[in-house]
Design a protein around this motif. Sequence first.
Motif, PDB file in Angstrom:
ATOM      1  N   UNK A  29       0.724  -1.106   0.092  1.00  0.00           N
ATOM      2  CA  UNK A  29      -0.150  -0.022  -0.116  1.00  0.00           C
ATOM      3  C   UNK A  29       0.766   1.130   0.084  1.00  0.00           C
ATOM      4  N   UNK A  30       1.848   1.423   0.807  1.00  0.00           N
ATOM      5  CA  UNK A  30       3.057   2.359   0.933  1.00  0.00           C
ATOM      6  C   UNK A  30       3.512   2.515  -0.542  1.00  0.00           C
ATOM      7  N   UNK A  31       3.989   1.377  -1.147  1.00  0.00           N
ATOM      8  CA  UNK A  31       4.581   1.519  -2.240  1.00  0.00           C
ATOM      9  C   UNK A  31       3.947   1.941  -3.478  1.00  0.00           C
ATOM     10  N   UNK A  32       2.500   1.727  -3.451  1.00  0.00           N
ATOM     11  CA  UNK A  32       1.598   2.074  -4.409  1.00  0.00           C
ATOM     12  C   UNK A  32       1.646   3.497  -4.472  1.00  0.00           C
ATOM     13  N   UNK A  33       1.212   4.077  -2.964  1.00  0.00           N
ATOM     14  CA  UNK A  33       1.317   5.538  -2.847  1.00  0.00           C
ATOM     15  C   UNK A  33       2.658   6.338  -3.502  1.00  0.00           C
ATOM     16  N   UNK A  34       3.886   5.783  -3.112  1.00  0.00           N
ATOM     17  CA  UNK A  34       5.099   6.256  -3.639  1.00  0.00           C
ATOM     18  C   UNK A  34       5.077   6.381  -5.204  1.00  0.00           C
ATOM     19  N   UNK A  35       4.516   5.162  -5.794  1.00  0.00           N
ATOM     20  CA  UNK A  35       4.318   5.326  -6.937  1.00  0.00           C
ATOM     21  C   UNK A  35       3.631   6.701  -7.533  1.00  0.00           C
ATOM     22  N   UNK A  36       2.487   6.781  -7.125  1.00  0.00           N
ATOM     23  CA  UNK A  36       1.753   8.029  -7.317  1.00  0.00           C
ATOM     24  C   UNK A  36       2.438   9.273  -7.210  1.00  0.00           C
ATOM     25  N   UNK A  37       3.101   9.279  -5.993  1.00  0.00           N
ATOM     26  CA  UNK A  37       3.884  10.776  -5.621  1.00  0.00           C
ATOM     27  C   UNK A  37       5.127  11.082  -6.349  1.00  0.00           C
ATOM     28  N   UNK A  38       6.082  10.038  -6.556  1.00  0.00           N
ATOM     29  CA  UNK A  38       7.068  10.406  -7.084  1.00  0.00           C
ATOM     30  C   UNK A  38       7.371   9.726  -8.599  1.00  0.00           C
ATOM     31  N   UNK A  39       6.276   8.867  -9.167  1.00  0.00           N
ATOM     32  CA  UNK A  39       6.375   8.504 -10.470  1.00  0.00           C
ATOM     33  C   UNK A  39       7.690   7.380 -10.556  1.00  0.00           C
ATOM     34  N   UNK A  40       7.795   6.625  -9.497  1.00  0.00           N
ATOM     35  CA  UNK A  40       8.766   5.548  -9.696  1.00  0.00           C
ATOM     36  C   UNK A  40       8.071   4.285  -9.357  1.00  0.00           C
ATOM     37  N   UNK A  41       8.680   2.993  -9.672  1.00  0.00           N
ATOM     38  CA  UNK A  41       8.464   1.854  -9.277  1.00  0.00           C
ATOM     39  C   UNK A  41       9.568   1.348  -8.554  1.00  0.00           C
ATOM     40  N   UNK A  42       9.138   0.952  -7.436  1.00  0.00           N
ATOM     41  CA  UNK A  42      10.124   0.251  -6.362  1.00  0.00           C
ATOM     42  C   UNK A  42       9.762  -1.231  -6.205  1.00  0.00           C
ATOM     43  N   UNK A  43      10.888  -2.084  -6.750  1.00  0.00           N
ATOM     44  CA  UNK A  43      10.983  -3.490  -6.680  1.00  0.00           C
ATOM     45  C   UNK A  43      11.808  -4.154  -5.641  1.00  0.00           C
ATOM     46  N   UNK A  44      11.247  -5.310  -4.907  1.00  0.00           N
ATOM     47  CA  UNK A  44      12.158  -6.003  -4.067  1.00  0.00           C
ATOM     48  C   UNK A  44      12.403  -7.454  -4.754  1.00  0.00           C
ATOM     49  N   UNK A  45      13.560  -7.620  -4.192  1.00  0.00           N
ATOM     50  CA  UNK A  45      13.725  -9.401  -4.722  1.00  0.00           C
ATOM     51  C   UNK A  45      13.140 -10.253  -3.917  1.00  0.00           C
ATOM     52  N   UNK A  46      12.723  -9.912  -2.593  1.00  0.00           N
ATOM     53  CA  UNK A  46      11.785 -10.786  -1.801  1.00  0.00           C
ATOM     54  C   UNK A  46      10.225 -10.166  -1.990  1.00  0.00           C
ATOM     55  N   UNK A  47       9.447 -10.678  -2.905  1.00  0.00           N
ATOM     56  CA  UNK A  47       8.117 -10.057  -2.779  1.00  0.00           C
ATOM     57  C   UNK A  47       7.443 -10.549  -1.374  1.00  0.00           C
ATOM     58  N   UNK A  48       7.652 -11.258  -0.906  1.00  0.00           N
ATOM     59  CA  UNK A  48       6.928 -11.585   0.546  1.00  0.00           C
ATOM     60  C   UNK A  48       6.938 -10.538   1.318  1.00  0.00           C
ATOM     61  N   UNK A  49       7.999  -9.551   1.088  1.00  0.00           N
ATOM     62  CA  UNK A  49       8.161  -8.270   1.964  1.00  0.00           C
ATOM     63  C   UNK A  49       6.963  -7.254   1.668  1.00  0.00           C
ATOM     64  N   UNK A  50       6.342  -7.256   0.568  1.00  0.00           N
ATOM     65  CA  UNK A  50       5.163  -6.521   0.099  1.00  0.00           C
ATOM     66  C   UNK A  50       4.282  -6.431   1.035  1.00  0.00           C
ATOM     67  N   UNK A  51       4.000  -7.560   1.591  1.00  0.00           N
ATOM     68  CA  UNK A  51       2.852  -7.878   2.702  1.00  0.00           C
ATOM     69  C   UNK A  51       3.279  -7.544   4.082  1.00  0.00           C
ATOM     70  N   UNK A  52       4.437  -7.143   4.490  1.00  0.00           N
ATOM     71  CA  UNK A  52       4.735  -6.791   5.448  1.00  0.00           C
ATOM     72  C   UNK A  52       4.238  -5.661   6.093  1.00  0.00           C
TER      73      UNK A  52
END
Length: 330
Positions: free
Chosen positions: A279-302
């Motif tokens: 949820x935080x990363x989606x908002x950061x994409x809106x605000x900064x115009x960037x996509x932030x990716x992680x090697x461990x996708x499980x962290x996205x639910x943290x």
Amino acid sequence: MSHKNFKNYLFEDFIKDSYFREWVYAPNKAVNTFWDAFLEEHPTKSLDIEKARLFLEGVHEYYDSNKVSEVQIQEKYQEFVSKYANEAPGKVRVLKRNRKRVFNYVAAASIVVLVAFSLFYKNINTDYYTTAYGEYKKIELPDGTHVTLGANSKLRLAKKWDETVDRKVWLDGEAYFDVTTIEETQAKFIVITDDVNVEVLGTAFNVDNRKEDTKVILDKGKIKLDIKGNLNKQLLMAPGEKITYKAKSRKLPEKQRAKKDETSWRDGVMTYTNTPLHVVLAKMEDVYGIQLKLKDNALRDKEVTVGVSITNQEVAVTTIERIIGAEFIK
């Protein structure tokens, strides 16, 4: 689209071009990237492009506000063709009934000059506020209403307001409104987005209509939502409530309780408490115009608790990396 000679286009060429109309009516990342690059490379075309954009938006708003049916659009179009065909041969083309409705709508609206030009000149007398990625603005409207315009957002309104009639603004993006009540006339304040109109008297609320969702959070007062499209429903909201409307679902949104920190961004910091990282990363994409990716996708639910700066992307990214104990893929 590089094969088109856009650099030689004039106002009338832009309003008839399907790719330009796509940018105005249904923008996406590819279209935005093309036109942003074109404007940077050809700054002398900015006036023609701005006029054409205002022209098309004015036509769009006319038909939206008057709820004109497709049949009426076709009748108006044929009336125009019959009246002006001899004066401007070859300048108009007949619409094919088997085309998608949206293209009928756009093409017909674009050439109903009698209506559209009056709207175009009206729109020239507008104030237009925009913000870039990583930026937000505090704005005071003519009636004393205070607006905080979020990053990568646009707000438009008439330069002069008659306080005896309803006040209207058009929003693309996110904004927080603290609306001034006009006691003498009780004139309404209406925020217009693609999917929802938010109607108020005097209140404070947040509207975010990015991507495919429209989110409304009410802090104080009362508001009425007019939901457009096939639903054509109205919904009343009370303080502390929020709704998320997905136009594609065609379902009336359910009211939820809003978290206290959901409108914290208007002070320059996006605050999250026990919120999934995605949820935080989606908002950061809106605000900064960037996509932030992680090697461990499980962290996205943290779930994370964090405050993220709107105006300092580097600090924001570093803060998230420190909290989750991992770096984003460069």
